[in-house]
Structures are given as C-alpha cells and as structure tokens.
Design a protein around this motif. Sequence first.
Motif, PDB file in Angstrom:
ATOM      1  N   THR A  15       0.899  -1.427  -0.196  1.00  0.00           N
ATOM      2  CA  THR A  15      -0.094   0.137   0.108  1.00  0.00           C
ATOM      3  C   THR A  15       0.961   1.270  -0.086  1.00  0.00           C
ATOM      4  O   THR A  15       0.625   2.132  -0.753  1.00  0.00           O
ATOM      5  CB  THR A  15      -1.117   0.121   1.270  1.00  0.00           C
ATOM      6  OG1 THR A  15      -1.686  -1.296   1.137  1.00  0.00           O
ATOM      7  CG2 THR A  15      -1.610   1.097   1.349  1.00  0.00           C
ATOM      8  N   LEU A 105     -10.686   7.001   5.113  1.00  0.00           N
ATOM      9  CA  LEU A 105      -9.339   6.274   5.653  1.00  0.00           C
ATOM     10  C   LEU A 105     -10.078   5.005   6.602  1.00  0.00           C
ATOM     11  O   LEU A 105      -9.315   3.926   6.289  1.00  0.00           O
ATOM     12  CB  LEU A 105      -8.492   7.346   6.417  1.00  0.00           C
ATOM     13  CG  LEU A 105      -7.761   8.222   5.717  1.00  0.00           C
ATOM     14  CD1 LEU A 105      -7.186   9.078   6.741  1.00  0.00           C
ATOM     15  CD2 LEU A 105      -6.708   7.663   4.878  1.00  0.00           C
ATOM     16  N   SER A 106     -10.843   5.401   7.328  1.00  0.00           N
ATOM     17  CA  SER A 106     -11.486   4.222   8.125  1.00  0.00           C
ATOM     18  C   SER A 106     -11.999   3.037   7.262  1.00  0.00           C
ATOM     19  O   SER A 106     -11.732   1.869   7.618  1.00  0.00           O
ATOM     20  CB  SER A 106     -12.568   4.803   9.056  1.00  0.00           C
ATOM     21  OG  SER A 106     -12.044   5.578   9.865  1.00  0.00           O
ATOM     22  N   ILE A 108     -11.036   2.270   4.269  1.00  0.00           N
ATOM     23  CA  ILE A 108     -10.054   1.358   3.567  1.00  0.00           C
ATOM     24  C   ILE A 108      -9.526   0.597   4.407  1.00  0.00           C
ATOM     25  O   ILE A 108      -9.059  -0.679   4.295  1.00  0.00           O
ATOM     26  CB  ILE A 108      -9.012   2.452   2.734  1.00  0.00           C
ATOM     27  CG1 ILE A 108      -9.633   3.217   1.822  1.00  0.00           C
ATOM     28  CG2 ILE A 108      -7.916   1.943   2.377  1.00  0.00           C
ATOM     29  CD1 ILE A 108     -10.100   2.658   0.657  1.00  0.00           C
ATOM     30  N   THR A 109      -9.278   1.098   5.683  1.00  0.00           N
ATOM     31  CA  THR A 109      -8.553   0.288   6.647  1.00  0.00           C
ATOM     32  C   THR A 109      -9.486  -0.957   7.113  1.00  0.00           C
ATOM     33  O   THR A 109      -8.799  -2.155   7.004  1.00  0.00           O
ATOM     34  CB  THR A 109      -8.395   1.141   8.005  1.00  0.00           C
ATOM     35  OG1 THR A 109      -7.451   2.226   7.723  1.00  0.00           O
ATOM     36  CG2 THR A 109      -7.641   0.320   8.998  1.00  0.00           C
ATOM     37  N   ASN A 112      -9.435  -3.669   4.531  1.00  0.00           N
ATOM     38  CA  ASN A 112      -7.878  -4.507   4.431  1.00  0.00           C
ATOM     39  C   ASN A 112      -7.969  -5.463   5.463  1.00  0.00           C
ATOM     40  O   ASN A 112      -7.409  -6.614   5.353  1.00  0.00           O
ATOM     41  CB  ASN A 112      -6.836  -3.483   4.688  1.00  0.00           C
ATOM     42  CG  ASN A 112      -6.375  -2.755   3.618  1.00  0.00           C
ATOM     43  OD1 ASN A 112      -6.927  -2.935   2.556  1.00  0.00           O
ATOM     44  ND2 ASN A 112      -5.919  -1.568   3.865  1.00  0.00           N
ATOM     45  N   ASN A 142      -3.242  -4.119  -3.100  1.00  0.00           N
ATOM     46  CA  ASN A 142      -3.080  -2.924  -2.382  1.00  0.00           C
ATOM     47  C   ASN A 142      -2.298  -1.690  -2.960  1.00  0.00           C
ATOM     48  O   ASN A 142      -2.391  -0.475  -2.606  1.00  0.00           O
ATOM     49  CB  ASN A 142      -1.971  -3.376  -1.077  1.00  0.00           C
ATOM     50  CG  ASN A 142      -2.785  -4.087  -0.145  1.00  0.00           C
ATOM     51  OD1 ASN A 142      -4.265  -4.208  -0.127  1.00  0.00           O
ATOM     52  ND2 ASN A 142      -2.376  -5.008   0.612  1.00  0.00           N
ATOM     53  N   GLU A 145      -4.330   0.816  -4.693  1.00  0.00           N
ATOM     54  CA  GLU A 145      -5.229   1.436  -3.818  1.00  0.00           C
ATOM     55  C   GLU A 145      -4.466   2.489  -2.800  1.00  0.00           C
ATOM     56  O   GLU A 145      -5.103   3.418  -2.455  1.00  0.00           O
ATOM     57  CB  GLU A 145      -5.789   0.284  -2.601  1.00  0.00           C
ATOM     58  CG  GLU A 145      -6.714   0.775  -1.696  1.00  0.00           C
ATOM     59  CD  GLU A 145      -7.030  -0.364  -0.748  1.00  0.00           C
ATOM     60  OE1 GLU A 145      -6.338  -0.893   0.220  1.00  0.00           O
ATOM     61  OE2 GLU A 145      -8.022  -1.101  -0.992  1.00  0.00           O
ATOM     62  N   VAL A 149      -5.563   6.417  -2.396  1.00  0.00           N
ATOM     63  CA  VAL A 149      -5.693   7.108  -1.330  1.00  0.00           C
ATOM     64  C   VAL A 149      -4.770   8.347  -1.179  1.00  0.00           C
ATOM     65  O   VAL A 149      -5.378   9.349  -0.518  1.00  0.00           O
ATOM     66  CB  VAL A 149      -5.560   6.238   0.059  1.00  0.00           C
ATOM     67  CG1 VAL A 149      -5.462   6.674   1.262  1.00  0.00           C
ATOM     68  CG2 VAL A 149      -6.446   4.913  -0.070  1.00  0.00           C
ATOM     69  N   LEU A 166      -0.179   8.504   5.705  1.00  0.00           N
ATOM     70  CA  LEU A 166      -1.482   8.003   6.096  1.00  0.00           C
ATOM     71  C   LEU A 166      -1.978   6.801   5.119  1.00  0.00           C
ATOM     72  O   LEU A 166      -2.664   5.911   5.724  1.00  0.00           O
ATOM     73  CB  LEU A 166      -2.338   9.102   5.935  1.00  0.00           C
ATOM     74  CG  LEU A 166      -2.519  10.296   6.910  1.00  0.00           C
ATOM     75  CD1 LEU A 166      -3.205  11.290   6.667  1.00  0.00           C
ATOM     76  CD2 LEU A 166      -2.778   9.592   8.461  1.00  0.00           C
ATOM     77  N   ALA A 167      -1.647   6.820   4.047  1.00  0.00           N
ATOM     78  CA  ALA A 167      -2.002   5.771   3.070  1.00  0.00           C
ATOM     79  C   ALA A 167      -1.432   4.375   3.362  1.00  0.00           C
ATOM     80  O   ALA A 167      -1.730   3.265   3.480  1.00  0.00           O
ATOM     81  CB  ALA A 167      -1.466   6.116   1.579  1.00  0.00           C
ATOM     82  N   THR A 170      -2.842   2.684   6.456  1.00  0.00           N
ATOM     83  CA  THR A 170      -4.134   2.030   6.120  1.00  0.00           C
ATOM     84  C   THR A 170      -3.905   0.578   5.918  1.00  0.00           C
ATOM     85  O   THR A 170      -4.663  -0.442   5.934  1.00  0.00           O
ATOM     86  CB  THR A 170      -5.079   2.611   4.982  1.00  0.00           C
ATOM     87  OG1 THR A 170      -4.098   2.452   3.792  1.00  0.00           O
ATOM     88  CG2 THR A 170      -5.263   4.115   5.260  1.00  0.00           C
TER      89      THR A 170
END
Length: 243
Positions: A15, A105-106, A108-109, A112, A142, A145, A149, A166-167, A170
């Motif tokens: 990622t 962000l939440s 995407i997390t 995963n 990933n 993605e 992000v 941050l990306a 995630t």
Amino acid sequence: MEQLLIGSFLSAMATGAGALPILFFKTVTHRWRDILLAFTAGIMVAAATFSLIPQAMENGSIIVICLGVLCGTLTLTVLESFIPHIDLEHTRVNISMDSQALLILSAITLHNIPEGLSVGVSYSSEQTGLGGLVAFAIGLQNAPEGFLVALFLINQQVSRLKAFLLATMTGAVEIVSALIGYYLTSIVGGLVPYGLSFAAGAMLYIVYKELIPESHGDGHARSATFSFIIGLLVMIGMVQQFG
C-alpha cells in the motif's frame, strides 16, 4: 511464523509502495491505472480459483467451500453497507479532512482486514507456497489502492509526506489481521478449509465489485481485458511453479 511475518509485512506495505510515487507526481494516466487494476484482478481470480479453493477442497467438502465463500462475500458486503464506498479517483466534491476524509481512511482500513485474514489463513495451510502466492496477489491489489488514497488526500490539501504516511498506515492493519487469521486456523485445524474459502470469497468479491468495474470505467475496456487475461495466466504459471 517468520515467513508469515515477512509475507504479511510485504503485502501490507505494498500500500505504501503504491503511494510512493505521490511524493514525486500527482497523477497517473487512466489507461495505465486501468491496465494495472485489470492485471491485479486476473492475479486474484487465479489465486482464488486455482490455489485457495482447490486447497480448501482437499481438506473439506463442497458444503465447506460454499459456506466459506459466501461468508467471505457477505463479510465484505456488510462492510460496504455500513461504510459508504467513495470513488477516490473521480470524487470532485471538496471533502473536509476532519470528517468524510477520515471516513474514507477508516473504510479502506476496515476493508483491509479480510485481506490480512486471507494472507494469515493461507500461511497456516499445509500447501507449500500458498501463503506467498496469496500475499503476492493481495499486495498487487494494495498498490493502486495506496496510490489512490494518497492522491485523494493531496487533493484535500494534505501534504504529500503526510498523505504517503496515512496511505501506508491503512495497509498496516493487514499485519495484525494476518496474525489473527494464522493463529485461529492453527489452533483450530478444522477452520483451515473455511478460512481458505473465506479468503477466496473475499478476493472474488473485490475483483467483481471493485477492480473490474473500475478498470472498465474510462473507455479502456479492451486493454483492461487483455491485461486481466495476462494476469490470470501469470498467476496460473506461478501456482504451477511454486504452489
């Protein structure tokens, strides 16, 4: 265990690798993005149908396969229902970082987590090389993605370095969920075929719901189709060679 840690780490950090170009440029052509997404879709379909499901069949039954695949599909469906999907590439609304950007962000997390479980379950299988193949397939998924992000965050006036970090974060959740999947199936051996089927269902859901539609949305369906087939054949070759 060492192979699990290495595989899950590399898969998760893909990622961040995908987000790395954002430090140098802010866009990528739709054509190459669609080709990459379709290639990844082919990789994941082959991993699910030629590795995960056959291995689950050896240790279970058709009922186990059906239950596991449906469970993986339903899990991602529930996540999609409670967490709205936003097209990161084509969003034109100026979303504030303190609300909807954090929601993305939440989302995407959380998405995963099943991917990490898939990696962990695959490493718990007795089939040599299966964990590495699945980690490779998930890592390929990933990478684009992570780029999208990071690109989205930059468009929301987040600094390039912060967007990259941050990306990358995630994807880090996959390491934890991989360990959970590995220990659960290691402790309860009967869960292995369910876990492998769950992983197959989750991967097929991602392919059909996300990757294929995204790769055909900008007028490059023919290039994406050839890329999908090439990805499928590449993964079949890897399964034959290393699986």
